[in-house]
Write an enzyme that holds these catalytic residues in place. Structure first.
Site, PDB file in Angstrom:
ATOM      1  N   ARG A  95       0.845  -1.196   0.000  1.00 21.22           N
ATOM      2  CA  ARG A  95       0.000   0.000   0.000  1.00 21.22           C
ATOM      3  C   ARG A  95       0.876   1.240   0.000  1.00 21.22           C
ATOM      4  NH1 ARG A  95      -4.899   2.327   3.145  1.00 21.22           N
ATOM      5  NH2 ARG A  95      -4.950   4.352   2.148  1.00 21.22           N
ATOM      6  N   ARG A 104      -6.391   1.485  -3.962  1.00 15.95           N
ATOM      7  CA  ARG A 104      -5.438   0.854  -3.056  1.00 15.95           C
ATOM      8  C   ARG A 104      -5.503  -0.659  -3.152  1.00 15.95           C
ATOM      9  NH1 ARG A 104      -8.342   4.108   1.558  1.00 15.95           N
ATOM     10  NH2 ARG A 104      -7.961   5.564  -0.063  1.00 15.95           N
ATOM     11  N   ASP A 107      -6.746  -1.771   2.262  1.00 12.14           N
ATOM     12  CA  ASP A 107      -7.038  -0.715   3.233  1.00 12.14           C
ATOM     13  C   ASP A 107      -7.611  -1.393   4.469  1.00 12.14           C
ATOM     14  OD1 ASP A 107      -7.474   1.870   4.316  1.00 12.14           O
ATOM     15  OD2 ASP A 107      -9.532   1.879   3.579  1.00 12.14           O
ATOM     16  N   ASP A 109      -9.024  -0.564   8.328  1.00 12.29           N
ATOM     17  CA  ASP A 109      -9.474   0.492   9.240  1.00 12.29           C
ATOM     18  C   ASP A 109      -9.911  -0.116  10.564  1.00 12.29           C
ATOM     19  OD1 ASP A 109      -9.206   2.731   7.493  1.00 12.29           O
ATOM     20  OD2 ASP A 109     -11.095   2.201   6.514  1.00 12.29           O
TER      21      ASP A 109
END
Length: 175
Positions: A95, A104, A107, A109
């Site tokens: 990334r 991307r 990812d 989170d």
């Protein structure tokens, strides 16, 4: 519970956390699976279960559609250390952060960490925009029926209609 309290508590008792996964470059499904596996191989993190995988249109500039999922983890890491582990997995998978909301390969989170409410530079829990994003809420609701949202609200307090799942398409079974 304050961040400092979670830093101490996480060292002794596992916390339940939820991680959002997204990919729109390369073999998107394999990227999600690889990230989940890599996260689970790190010390102090156990992947408990994962949602099904959903496909959604991107937020931001023109780019390929995303695959998204959420995983529940048990961890003895602090919130900041868990976030660091997520960022390490992103870096290991290639990334590169060049464009806000840009495409991307992966990812990750940190969406929720127990009942923690954290507002620090680089770390906000619950994730500050998760209640605005069907690509987060739809898979999260498969694992947690009434998660805490920013501002201390719960999903049950929101008026969610069919628009919640609008644009969110089932793509694959749990990763």
């Amino acid at each position: 519970m304050r961040e400092a309290d979670h830093e101490r508590a996480a060292l002794t008792s596992p916390a339940r956390a939820f991680i959002g996964f997204g990919s729109n470059l390369g073999d998107r499904l394999e990227n999600l699976r690889r990230a989940k596996s890599s996260l689970g191989e790190r010390g102090g993190i156990r992947v408990v279960r994962a949602s099904r995988v959903f496909e959604t249109a991107p937020v931001g500039p023109p780019q390929p559609d995303y695959l998204n999922a959420v995983a529940e983890v048990q961890t003895v890491l602090s919130p900041s250390s868990l976030l660091g582990a997520c960022l390490d997995v992103e870096r290991a998978m290639g990334r590169v952060r060049t464009e806000r909301w840009g495409p991307r390969v992966i990812d990750l989170d940190l969406l929720l960490y127990g009942d923690a409410v954290i507002d620090q530079p680089g770390l906000q829990v619950p994730h500050p925009r998760m209640h605005e994003r069907a690509f987060v809420l739809v898979p999260l609701l498969e694992l947690e029926p009434d998660p805490m949202l920013p501002g201390g609200r719960r999903v049950g307090e929101l008026r969610l209609g069919d628009e919640l799942s609008s644009g969110v398409r089932l793509f694959a079974p749990a990763m």
